[in-house]
Design an enzyme around this catalytic site. Sequence first.
Site, PDB file in Angstrom:
ATOM      1  N   ASP A 185      -9.748   2.883  -4.620  1.00 51.09           N
ATOM      2  CA  ASP A 185     -10.545   1.759  -4.042  1.00 51.09           C
ATOM      3  C   ASP A 185     -11.954   1.454  -4.662  1.00 51.09           C
ATOM      4  O   ASP A 185     -12.820   2.228  -4.930  1.00 51.09           O
ATOM      5  CB  ASP A 185     -10.815   1.875  -2.423  1.00 51.09           C
ATOM      6  CG  ASP A 185      -9.411   1.687  -1.717  1.00 51.09           C
ATOM      7  OD1 ASP A 185      -8.329   1.416  -2.262  1.00 51.09           O
ATOM      8  OD2 ASP A 185      -9.529   2.112  -0.470  1.00 51.09           O
ATOM      9  N   ASP A 219       0.861  -1.259   0.056  1.00 53.06           N
ATOM     10  CA  ASP A 219       0.182   0.038  -0.073  1.00 53.06           C
ATOM     11  C   ASP A 219       0.982   1.193  -0.085  1.00 53.06           C
ATOM     12  O   ASP A 219       2.317   1.355  -0.101  1.00 53.06           O
ATOM     13  CB  ASP A 219      -1.017  -0.179   1.120  1.00 53.06           C
ATOM     14  CG  ASP A 219      -2.632  -0.011   0.575  1.00 53.06           C
ATOM     15  OD1 ASP A 219      -2.727   0.753  -0.095  1.00 53.06           O
ATOM     16  OD2 ASP A 219      -3.218  -0.654   1.444  1.00 53.06           O
TER      17      ASP A 219
END
Length: 148
Positions: free
Chosen positions: A111, A55
């Site tokens: 996302d 991430d």
Amino acid sequence: MKALADYVHSLGLKIGVYTCIGTKTCKHGLPGSYNHYAEDAKTLASWGIDFVKTDNCHKPSGFSEQELYANFSKELNSTGHEMLFSLCEWGVDDVQDWGAKVGQMYRIQMDHLPLWEFGPYAAGKGFGQGTLNIIEYIATLKPSTFVK
């Protein structure tokens, strides 16, 4: 972890882990890999990890995403153990221009949520986080620009 990876491999499957190029992970603020790329890469290789999803949160200032991901990639490659390196960069820093040089997978938008339509409330490029929003965004892209 090594025993778990060995067991997963004995089933003919692959195993992956999650980390972050920053000082902390995106959720729960767990320690990230920044300043520990070499140590983390060696540990993951010694465990037999096949997939590293990385991430992009809590990044230190003064570095681009490309530099941070490239540094971690270099350390993963130096182990000699093959691992698929997945970059989660949300398309903000033009990952389509450099991602394939650093990893094997990279994200080009925000996302996704399990909804048909949901506005753009997260970090990243795109029209929103719902399935329809993602389909509409992907339709505007030119796939040939992602292939070098």
